[in-house]
Design a protein around this motif. Structure first.
Motif, mmCIF file in Angstrom:
data_model
loop_
_atom_site.group_PDB
_atom_site.id
_atom_site.type_symbol
_atom_site.label_atom_id
_atom_site.label_comp_id
_atom_site.label_asym_id
_atom_site.label_seq_id
_atom_site.Cartn_x
_atom_site.Cartn_y
_atom_site.Cartn_z
ATOM 1 N N MET A 46 0.835 -1.179 0.000
ATOM 2 C CA MET A 46 0.000 0.000 0.000
ATOM 3 C C MET A 46 0.881 1.243 0.000
ATOM 4 N N PRO A 47 0.452 2.292 -0.709
ATOM 5 C CA PRO A 47 1.300 3.486 -0.799
ATOM 6 C C PRO A 47 1.307 4.293 0.491
ATOM 7 N N LYS A 48 2.471 4.834 0.813
ATOM 8 C CA LYS A 48 2.594 5.725 1.964
ATOM 9 C C LYS A 48 2.540 7.151 1.436
ATOM 10 N N ILE A 49 1.786 7.986 2.149
ATOM 11 C CA ILE A 49 1.681 9.389 1.756
ATOM 12 C C ILE A 49 2.083 10.256 2.940
ATOM 13 N N ASN A 50 2.443 11.505 2.654
ATOM 14 C CA ASN A 50 2.769 12.458 3.705
ATOM 15 C C ASN A 50 1.496 12.869 4.428
ATOM 16 N N ILE A 95 -7.198 5.564 5.526
ATOM 17 C CA ILE A 95 -5.811 5.363 5.959
ATOM 18 C C ILE A 95 -5.760 4.310 7.054
ATOM 19 N N GLU A 96 -4.586 3.691 7.176
ATOM 20 C CA GLU A 96 -4.350 2.758 8.266
ATOM 21 C C GLU A 96 -3.608 3.542 9.349
ATOM 22 N N HIS A 97 -4.210 3.576 10.557
ATOM 23 C CA HIS A 97 -3.657 4.392 11.644
ATOM 24 C C HIS A 97 -3.984 3.718 12.971
ATOM 25 N N ASP A 98 -3.030 3.608 13.853
ATOM 26 C CA ASP A 98 -3.215 2.985 15.172
ATOM 27 C C ASP A 98 -3.848 1.597 15.082
ATOM 28 N N GLY A 99 -3.451 0.830 14.101
ATOM 29 C CA GLY A 99 -3.932 -0.545 13.968
ATOM 30 C C GLY A 99 -5.351 -0.688 13.462
ATOM 31 N N GLY A 100 -5.946 0.382 12.931
ATOM 32 C CA GLY A 100 -7.307 0.304 12.412
ATOM 33 C C GLY A 100 -7.436 1.005 11.078
ATOM 34 N N LEU A 101 -8.575 0.847 10.445
ATOM 35 C CA LEU A 101 -8.866 1.531 9.187
ATOM 36 C C LEU A 101 -9.742 2.735 9.487
ATOM 37 N N TRP A 102 -9.316 3.902 9.007
ATOM 38 C CA TRP A 102 -10.000 5.153 9.308
ATOM 39 C C TRP A 102 -10.289 5.897 8.013
ATOM 40 N N VAL A 110 -6.988 16.468 11.164
ATOM 41 C CA VAL A 110 -7.848 15.533 10.439
ATOM 42 C C VAL A 110 -8.845 14.882 11.387
ATOM 43 N N GLU A 111 -10.132 14.927 11.009
ATOM 44 C CA GLU A 111 -11.165 14.211 11.747
ATOM 45 C C GLU A 111 -11.329 12.858 11.070
ATOM 46 N N LEU A 112 -11.080 11.791 11.833
ATOM 47 C CA LEU A 112 -11.124 10.434 11.304
ATOM 48 C C LEU A 112 -12.314 9.672 11.874
ATOM 49 N N LYS A 113 -12.852 8.741 11.081
ATOM 50 C CA LYS A 113 -13.935 7.876 11.538
ATOM 51 C C LYS A 113 -13.512 6.434 11.289
ATOM 52 N N ASN A 114 -13.584 5.617 12.353
ATOM 53 C CA ASN A 114 -13.203 4.217 12.245
ATOM 54 C C ASN A 114 -14.227 3.472 11.402
ATOM 55 N N VAL A 158 -5.072 3.359 2.100
ATOM 56 C CA VAL A 158 -5.646 2.058 1.782
ATOM 57 C C VAL A 158 -6.656 2.230 0.660
ATOM 58 N N ARG A 159 -6.598 1.348 -0.308
ATOM 59 C CA ARG A 159 -7.584 1.337 -1.384
ATOM 60 C C ARG A 159 -8.584 0.222 -1.099
ATOM 61 N N LEU A 160 -9.857 0.568 -1.098
ATOM 62 C CA LEU A 160 -10.902 -0.424 -0.872
ATOM 63 C C LEU A 160 -11.439 -0.917 -2.210
ATOM 64 N N ASP A 161 -11.739 -2.211 -2.272
ATOM 65 C CA ASP A 161 -12.372 -2.782 -3.460
ATOM 66 C C ASP A 161 -13.864 -2.517 -3.367
ATOM 67 N N THR A 162 -14.499 -2.267 -4.498
ATOM 68 C CA THR A 162 -15.942 -2.017 -4.501
ATOM 69 C C THR A 162 -16.647 -3.027 -5.395
ATOM 70 N N LYS A 163 -17.846 -3.398 -4.976
ATOM 71 C CA LYS A 163 -18.697 -4.295 -5.757
ATOM 72 C C LYS A 163 -20.126 -3.807 -5.641
#
Length: 187
Positions: A1-5, A15-22, A41-45, A65-70
């Protein structure tokens, strides 16, 4: 997965942050008089709905993180779970009804919604932006009430209250924007 600033985070990024997806809900770039700039940044788990406010400096690296969609069809609700079916493989997926929040009443039988997956785990569902609903109850039209921005309250067939233009009456079908909870147009 790509890392961004940290200063490259935008609303809608996962994004992946503190062991979770936000999911980044709001991003505010701050340049204080003293010290370096940062992104507030306001994040939502995505798994449990918790919210978090975090500061990211430009030198902080985060994993995007890129999510797959269906596209999947909604079948029914059972015990607080929403059951969706993939129209190609006919596999069924369960999601908590709480994930939709306020938008839950707009989910209709047979509706095709977009499911977001992280690997094999279904994380969320996106409803179509516009849905057709019927007006069950509204005030009658008052003659002469044709001001440009006058609206009247209405109750839809799914129980949601919205504001509609005065020329629309009970029993009519309208198109509702599910993101803004607003009247869009006549159906």
């Amino acid at each position: 997965m790509p890392k961004i600033n940290g200063n490259e985070i935008r609303p809608g990024y996962i994004i992946e942050h503190d062991g979770g997806l936000w999911a980044a809900v709001k991003v505010n770039h701050v340049k204080p008089g003293k010290g370096g700039a940062f992104a507030q940044v306001e994040l939502k788990n995505l798994r449990d709905g918790r919210k978090l406010n975090e500061r990211f400096r430009s030198e902080d690296k985060v994993e995007q993180v890129r999510l797959d969609t269906k596209d999947q069809q909604f079948l029914y609700e059972s015990d607080g779970k929403l059951i969706f079916m993939d129209n190609i493989t006919f596999e069924q997926t369960e999601l908590d009804a709480d994930l939709l929040g306020d938008r839950r009443p707009f989910l209709q039988d047979g509706m095709v919604a977009t499911m977001e997956y992280y690997g094999d785990e279904a994380l969320s569902v996106r409803l179509p932006q516009k849905v057709i609903c019927r007006i069950v109850e509204t005030e009658p039209v008052v003659k002469g009430q044709t001001a440009a921005n006058s609206f009247k309250p209405a109750i839809l067939d799914n129980g949601v209250r919205i504001m509609i233009p005065p020329f629309i009456g009970a029993g009519e079908d309208i198109v509702v924007n599910t993101e803004l909870f607003e009247y869009s147009e006549r159906a």
